[in-house]
Design a protein around this motif. Structure first.
Motif, short mmCIF file in Angstrom:
data_model
loop_
_atom_site.label_atom_id
_atom_site.label_comp_id
_atom_site.label_asym_id
_atom_site.label_seq_id
_atom_site.Cartn_x
_atom_site.Cartn_y
_atom_site.Cartn_z
N ARG A 57 13.84 -2.67 34.27
CA ARG A 57 14.70 -1.47 34.03
C ARG A 57 14.19 -0.27 35.35
NH1 ARG A 57 13.30 3.71 31.28
NH2 ARG A 57 12.80 4.32 33.16
N SER A 59 15.81 3.73 36.82
CA SER A 59 15.92 4.48 36.73
C SER A 59 16.71 5.55 37.62
CB SER A 59 16.42 5.71 35.49
OG SER A 59 14.75 5.86 35.96
N ASP A 61 17.81 8.58 39.62
CA ASP A 61 18.47 10.61 39.63
C ASP A 61 19.41 10.26 41.20
OD1 ASP A 61 17.39 10.71 37.04
OD2 ASP A 61 15.45 10.61 38.12
N THR A 208 22.73 10.45 36.92
CA THR A 208 21.41 9.75 36.51
C THR A 208 22.17 8.65 36.04
OG1 THR A 208 19.47 9.01 36.04
CG2 THR A 208 20.78 10.11 34.74
N THR A 210 20.44 4.78 34.56
CA THR A 210 19.71 3.59 34.07
C THR A 210 20.85 2.24 34.05
OG1 THR A 210 19.29 5.99 32.78
CG2 THR A 210 18.16 2.47 32.34
N THR A 211 19.77 1.11 34.60
CA THR A 211 20.43 -0.07 34.74
C THR A 211 19.32 -1.09 33.92
OG1 THR A 211 21.95 -0.13 36.27
CG2 THR A 211 21.16 -2.42 35.55
N THR A 212 19.41 -1.80 32.88
CA THR A 212 18.40 -2.14 32.11
C THR A 212 19.09 -4.33 32.11
OG1 THR A 212 18.03 -0.76 30.86
CG2 THR A 212 17.23 -3.29 30.03
N GLN A 254 24.99 5.69 31.78
CA GLN A 254 25.22 7.11 33.02
C GLN A 254 25.74 8.23 31.43
OE1 GLN A 254 28.43 5.03 34.89
NE2 GLN A 254 27.35 5.72 36.83
#
Length: 261
Positions: A57, A59, A61, A208, A210-212, A254
């Motif tokens: 993962r 994140s 910013d 921001t 986040t990619t998991t 997002q």
């Protein structure tokens, strides 16, 4: 794009990189799209990881517009560990931190007895499919550096979109493009691809992302199944499910600032 650059970034020594036109934002030729910086920070964090671990993962910013000028990247550990590790990277432009990223690496191990739910994306459109871009933006650097083949929607249609993507350039000149970089270069496009309001009239800004990731993609193609949801108080949420031709890869999320221009 005329005169395709060698890569998104050119090494400049001492942890510095020169962004090429391939990083160019569609809204400001002097700024970078969020995808290449996210991929660069992920790539440089990944280079510090222990063997036998994988980035699960990240994140990212965005602390303001990212100038398309020389950047310097700092990487540091936050939580060392053998099974899980958290690392941080900072992209500094003109003495200001423009982007930060935190990434979790998880140790790999024996294969579990079950694979989980299977997910297959739509078939890849043929090579003759017309390449389209946002109306009036036929020659912007980031857009030209990626091949886009829609399986649902297009740049001129508002709402959910499905699209196969293929990054055309290395992330860093002289280095092979990894599956991780290939994914992160396009992940920050989820909100633009699935915009529900006309982009010429409305701002849709993700501070921001986040990619998991379940795994890195196999081969050149990454499929994004994108949707944007809007709340009544000026916020939004863009989401994308990621696949490659073999199946499920992961998720992108997002949060959005939504305002009329």
């Amino acid at each position: 794009m005329n005169d395709m650059p060698d890569a998104f970034y050119l090494p400049a020594g001492d942890d510095a990189y020169e962004p090429t036109r391939a990083t160019e934002s569609p809204w400001d030729a002097e700024a970078q799209h969020g995808g290449p910086p996210a991929a660069l920070l992920a790539h440089l964090i990944d280079a510090t990881a222990d063997p036998g671990t994988r980035l699960a993962r990240i994140s990212v910013d965005f602390l303001g517009p990212i100038p398309r000028r020389r950047v310097r990247v700092e990487v540091s550990p936050v939580k060392p560990g053998r099974q899980v590790r958290l690392s941080e990277a900072r992209m500094i432009v003109d003495g200001r931190t423009a982007v930060t990223a935190r990434a979790w690496h998880i140790a790999t191990g024996p294969k579990p007895p079950a694979d989980g739910e299977s997910l297959r994306p739509p078939a890849l459109p043929n090579a003759g499919a017309e390449q389209r871009y946002f109306p009036g933006l036929a020659d912007w650097g980031y857009g030209r550096a990626v091949e886009w083949r829609f399986t649902r929607g297009d740049y001129e249609t508002l709402g959910p979109a499905q699209v196969w993507t293929r990054v055309r350039l290395p992330l860093i000149a002289g280095e092979e493009l990894t599956g991780l970089a290939r994914t992160l270069i396009v992940a920050d496009s989820a909100n633009g691809l699935s915009a529900t309001l006309p982009l010429g009239q409305w701002l849709s800004i993700p501070p921001t992302m986040t990619t998991t990731l379940l795994r890195a993609p196999e081969g050149e193609w990454v499929h994004m199944d994108c949707r944007t949801h809007l709340a009544a108080d000026g916020l939004g949420l863009a989401h994308a499910t990621l696949c490659d031709p073999e199946g499920y890869l992961g998720e992108v999320a997002q949060p959005l600032l939504v305002r009329q221009r």
